[in-house]
Design a protein around this motif. Structure first.
Motif, PDB file in Angstrom:
ATOM      1  N   PRO A 101       1.865  -9.125  14.488  1.00 59.10           N
ATOM      2  CA  PRO A 101       0.646  -8.531  15.191  1.00 59.10           C
ATOM      3  C   PRO A 101       0.755  -7.143  15.367  1.00 59.10           C
ATOM      4  CG  PRO A 101       1.649 -10.208  16.487  1.00 59.10           C
ATOM      5  CD  PRO A 101       2.704  -9.878  15.676  1.00 59.10           C
ATOM      6  N   ILE A 102       1.770  -6.427  15.320  1.00 59.32           N
ATOM      7  CA  ILE A 102       1.565  -4.910  15.190  1.00 59.32           C
ATOM      8  C   ILE A 102       1.125  -4.463  13.967  1.00 59.32           C
ATOM      9  CG2 ILE A 102       2.798  -2.730  15.297  1.00 59.32           C
ATOM     10  CD1 ILE A 102       4.490  -3.881  17.499  1.00 59.32           C
ATOM     11  N   ALA A 103       1.708  -4.827  12.870  1.00 63.50           N
ATOM     12  CA  ALA A 103       1.268  -4.871  11.411  1.00 63.50           C
ATOM     13  C   ALA A 103      -0.157  -5.071  11.164  1.00 63.50           C
ATOM     14  CB  ALA A 103       1.915  -5.419  10.607  1.00 63.50           C
ATOM     15  N   LEU A 104      -0.661  -6.285  11.663  1.00 61.26           N
ATOM     16  CA  LEU A 104      -2.028  -6.828  11.598  1.00 61.26           C
ATOM     17  C   LEU A 104      -2.972  -5.619  12.370  1.00 61.26           C
ATOM     18  CD1 LEU A 104      -4.091  -8.629  10.833  1.00 61.26           C
ATOM     19  CD2 LEU A 104      -3.707  -9.952  13.103  1.00 61.26           C
ATOM     20  N   GLY A 105      -2.248  -5.266  13.380  1.00 61.42           N
ATOM     21  CA  GLY A 105      -3.393  -4.414  14.258  1.00 61.42           C
ATOM     22  C   GLY A 105      -3.700  -2.870  13.452  1.00 61.42           C
TER      23      GLY A 105
ATOM     24  N   ALA B 165       1.686  -7.811   3.023  1.00 61.05           N
ATOM     25  CA  ALA B 165       2.005  -9.109   3.503  1.00 61.05           C
ATOM     26  C   ALA B 165       3.412  -8.928   3.817  1.00 61.05           C
ATOM     27  CB  ALA B 165       1.983 -10.030   2.208  1.00 61.05           C
ATOM     28  N   ILE B 166       4.372  -8.265   3.297  1.00 69.51           N
ATOM     29  CA  ILE B 166       5.641  -7.957   3.889  1.00 69.51           C
ATOM     30  C   ILE B 166       5.730  -7.377   5.432  1.00 69.51           C
ATOM     31  CG2 ILE B 166       7.783  -6.957   3.460  1.00 69.51           C
ATOM     32  CD1 ILE B 166       7.317  -7.429   0.421  1.00 69.51           C
ATOM     33  N   LEU B 167       5.022  -6.387   5.436  1.00 66.94           N
ATOM     34  CA  LEU B 167       4.863  -5.764   6.633  1.00 66.94           C
ATOM     35  C   LEU B 167       4.362  -6.884   7.668  1.00 66.94           C
ATOM     36  CD1 LEU B 167       3.420  -2.168   5.776  1.00 66.94           C
ATOM     37  CD2 LEU B 167       5.877  -2.793   6.278  1.00 66.94           C
ATOM     38  N   GLY B 168       3.279  -7.408   7.482  1.00 66.52           N
ATOM     39  CA  GLY B 168       2.776  -8.728   8.417  1.00 66.52           C
ATOM     40  C   GLY B 168       3.786  -9.518   8.693  1.00 66.52           C
TER      41      GLY B 168
END
Length: 88
Positions: A41-45, A33-36
């Motif tokens: 979008p990069i973290a989601l990918g 969640a923190i990274l997102g």
């Protein structure tokens, strides 16, 4: 103001999705969640790639990176134009 709000809303939506979905794949919900929220979008990918949804993950990651490169390029061009008087 609208552009900043849009980015914030997208970051929050990605963070909520990762917070809810991460435990289903034995991942840390708070970490993702923190990274997102921070990287969007990069973290989601990257998350999608790591959880087995590789095609969608790579598409999102590549498109996000290309958009970030385009934005950086436009900012550099704008800075050069402003510093040289715009050439007009």
């Amino acid at each position: 103001m609208v552009k900043g709000s849009f980015g914030l809303i997208v970051g929050i939506i990605i963070a909520i999705y990762l917070y809810v979905d991460a435990p289903k794949h034995n991942k840390s919900r708070w970490l993702w969640a923190i990274l997102g929220f921070i990287f969007g979008p990069i973290a989601l990918g990257i998350y999608l790639i790591q959880t087995g949804r590789k095609v969608l993950g790579w598409i999102i990651t590549i498109v996000a990176i290309l958009l970030y490169i385009l934005i950086i390029f436009l900012v550099v061009v704008a800075a050069v134009l402003f510093s040289t008087g715009g050439g007009f």
